[in-house]
Design an enzyme around this catalytic site. Structure first.
Site, PDB file in Angstrom:
ATOM      1  CD  GLU A 210      -2.675  -1.015   2.664  1.00  0.00           C
ATOM      2  OE1 GLU A 210      -2.699   0.087   3.264  1.00  0.00           O
ATOM      3  OE2 GLU A 210      -3.312  -2.002   3.042  1.00  0.00           O
ATOM      4  CG  HIS A 247      -4.499   0.152   6.539  1.00  0.00           C
ATOM      5  ND1 HIS A 247      -4.087  -0.829   5.681  1.00  0.00           N
ATOM      6  CD2 HIS A 247      -5.590  -0.347   7.171  1.00  0.00           C
ATOM      7  CE1 HIS A 247      -4.873  -1.884   5.790  1.00  0.00           C
ATOM      8  NE2 HIS A 247      -5.795  -1.609   6.686  1.00  0.00           N
TER       9      HIS A 247
END
Length: 302
Positions: A210, A247
């Site tokens: 990510e 996140h």
């Protein structure tokens, strides 16, 4: 950090709704759940296993190897340190939104006692055909099948999608390692990659990355040193620059942490990075065929 059938699992928070549901799923799959923790119900049994007041008490009465936490944020630090000081080899911390200072104390205690923390904010770990710890759908054969591909992901949902695509493409998994989405996780991408490189049951690795942080860039150092094929998908390619999203760890600092930085580091190290998760199986097939060809040529040369 790869869960095995022989690992004894303690469930902290076993009597709650989620703790009960997932304990039953783990047991049905073959995970060896040996006990639970709930100070208010110590001495009773639940899901067919004894309930203890603390992890230390559980360790003194039969012992355990892995603890999994179905614990609210405010109580997570105390539960984790209880398991760590009891002698847990691994603590799988499912809890998210734990105060940052509490997480720091958990990691400090783990370092002092030699305990591996997976998480916080992890969906758990799976070894198809052996057992699972956490909240991943190991029991769904469309998602998990025994195989030779290790999978690493911060995200449970992305990890599930990747495993689904691998199974559809004819590849089972040797292990799934959900390292967690907290800004301060106990097991990094590089740590998980090292475990899969060392695992004799893993022939290839799918790395789900990510944007934000530098874990993929750091893991690329190991990619360059291994003969095992590595394929990767990096989430966040279309994210607007300078915007925090995903996140809590998805923060880009300078050039490091960006999609381009992560993809470039992995590709320079020899990994194949795909644009969408559905392309992973084909990329994996090509890499494994190439590796087999090199191996055959080496044998002929010898």
């Amino acid at each position: 950090m790869i869960v095995r059938k022989s690992d004894r699992v303690l469930v902290q928070g076993i009597t709650g709704k989620q703790g009960t549901f997932w304990t039953e799923q783990m047991q049905a799959y073959g995970t060896s759940v040996v006990g639970g923790v709930n100070p208010k119900k110590a001495g009773q049994s639940h899901c067919g296993v004894p309930i203890f007041a603390t992890a230390k008490e559980a360790m003194a009465n039969g012992g355990f190897d892995v603890s999994v936490m179905f614990i609210p944020p405010a109580a997570a630090k105390a539960a984790a340190i209880d398991a760590i000081e009891a002698g847990a080899k691994t603590v799988v911390c499912l809890t998210e939104h734990i105060p940052a200072h509490d997480v720091m104390e958990m990691h400090a205690a783990a370092a002092e006692h030699g305990t591996r923390i997976i998480g916080p904010n992890t969906a758990g770990i799976v070894t198809p055909g052996e057992g699972f710890v956490g909240i991943m759908p190991a029991f769904n054969p469309r998602v998990f099948q025994p195989g030779r591909v290790g999978v690493i992901s911060r995200s449970g949902s992305l990890g599930t999608l990747v495993c689904l695509n691998l199974v559809r493409g004819g590849h089972g998994q040797s292990a799934f390692l959900g390292i967690g989405g907290d800004p301060m996780i106990g097991t990094t991408t590089k740590d998980a990659l090292a475990a899969l490189i060392d695992d004799p049951g893993t022939d290839a690795i799918a790395l789900v990355g990510e944007i934000g942080g530098s874990m993929e860039e750091e893991a690329a150092e190991l990619v360059a040193k291994t003969d095992k094929p590595v394929v990767s998908f990096i989430a966040g390619r279309a994210s607007p620059p300078g915007k925090k999203m995903g996140h809590a760890g998805a923060i880009v600092t300078g050039d490091r942490g960006s999609y381009a930085s992560k993809r470039g580091a992995l590709e320079r190290a020899g990994a194949v990075v795909v644009d969408v998760p559905g392309d992973l199986p084909a990329a994996l097939d090509a890499l494994m065929a190439e590796a087999a060809k090199r191996s055959g040529a080496q044998r002929l040369a010898d």
